[in-house]
Motif scaffolding. Structure first.
Motif: not given
Length: 154
Positions: A32-36, A72-80, A86-94
Motif C-alpha cells: 500500500d505504501t509502494m502504491s502511494l 532513500d532511493s536504494v530502499r526504493f530500488q530494492s523494493s521495486n 513478482k509481476i502479479d503484485e507489481y501489476k496490482l500496485i500500479f
C-alpha cells in the motif's frame, strides 16, 4: 550434426527462460505504501517541466517524495526490484496507483468545471446587465432627442 544443432538450440532456448524471484529485502516497502509512493513519483515526474509558483522549471521533485515517505532511493530500488520479480503484485500496485490518480483527476476536474460554470454564469449575468443598460441608454437617447426636437420647433 543436425540433431546436435537442434539439441543445442533447445538447450539455449530452455536456459533463457528465467523464473527468478529475488529474496525479500529486510526493509521492503509494503504494497500500500509502494502504491502511494508510485502515485507521488508519477506526479513528481510529470511536474518536472511545469512552472512552479516561483516560475521555475526543470526541478527534480523525487528527493521530496523520498523525504515525504522517509525512504532513500536504494530502499526504493530494492523494493521495486523485488516487486518486479513478482509481476502479479507489481501489476496490482500500479493499477491501484493508476485508479487512485484517476479518482483524483476526476475530483479536480469536477471542481474545475464547477468553477468554470460559476465563472461563465457570472460572465453571462454581466453581459445581460450590460445589454439591458445599453438598451435603456438607447431608449433614453431616443427620448432625449425627441424632447430636443419638441423644444426646438416653434
Amino acid at each position: 550434426m543436425k540433431k546436435l544443432s537442434y539439441l543445442l538450440a533447445f538447450l539455449i532456448l530452455s536456459s533463457c527462460t528465467s523464473n527468478t524471484i529475488f529474496e525479500k529485502p529486510k526493509d521492503l516497502i509494503p504494497k500500500d505504501t509502494m502504491s502511494l509512493l508510485v502515485q507521488e513519483m508519477m506526479l513528481a515526474s510529470s511536474a518536472t517541466y511545469i512552472k512552479n509558483k516561483n516560475m521555475e522549471r526543470n526541478i527534480n521533485y523525487m528527493p521530496l517524495v523520498y523525504d515525504k515517505f522517509k525512504i532513500d532511493s536504494v530502499r526504493f530500488q530494492s523494493s521495486n526490484l523485488y516487486y518486479m520479480s513478482k509481476i502479479d503484485e507489481y501489476k496490482l500496485i500500479f493499477e491501484d496507483a493508476k485508479n487512485s490518480l484517476k479518482k483524483q483527476k476526476d475530483y479536480y476536474d469536477k471542481i474545475k468545471s464547477t468553477k468554470d460554470s460559476l465563472r461563465q454564469d457570472s460572465i453571462e449575468k454581466n453581459n445581460l446587465k450590460k445589454r439591458e443598460l445599453d438598451s435603456i441608454a438607447k431608449k433614453l437617447k431616443l427620448t432625449d432627442s425627441i424632447k430636443v426636437k419638441i423644444k426646438t420647433t416653434p
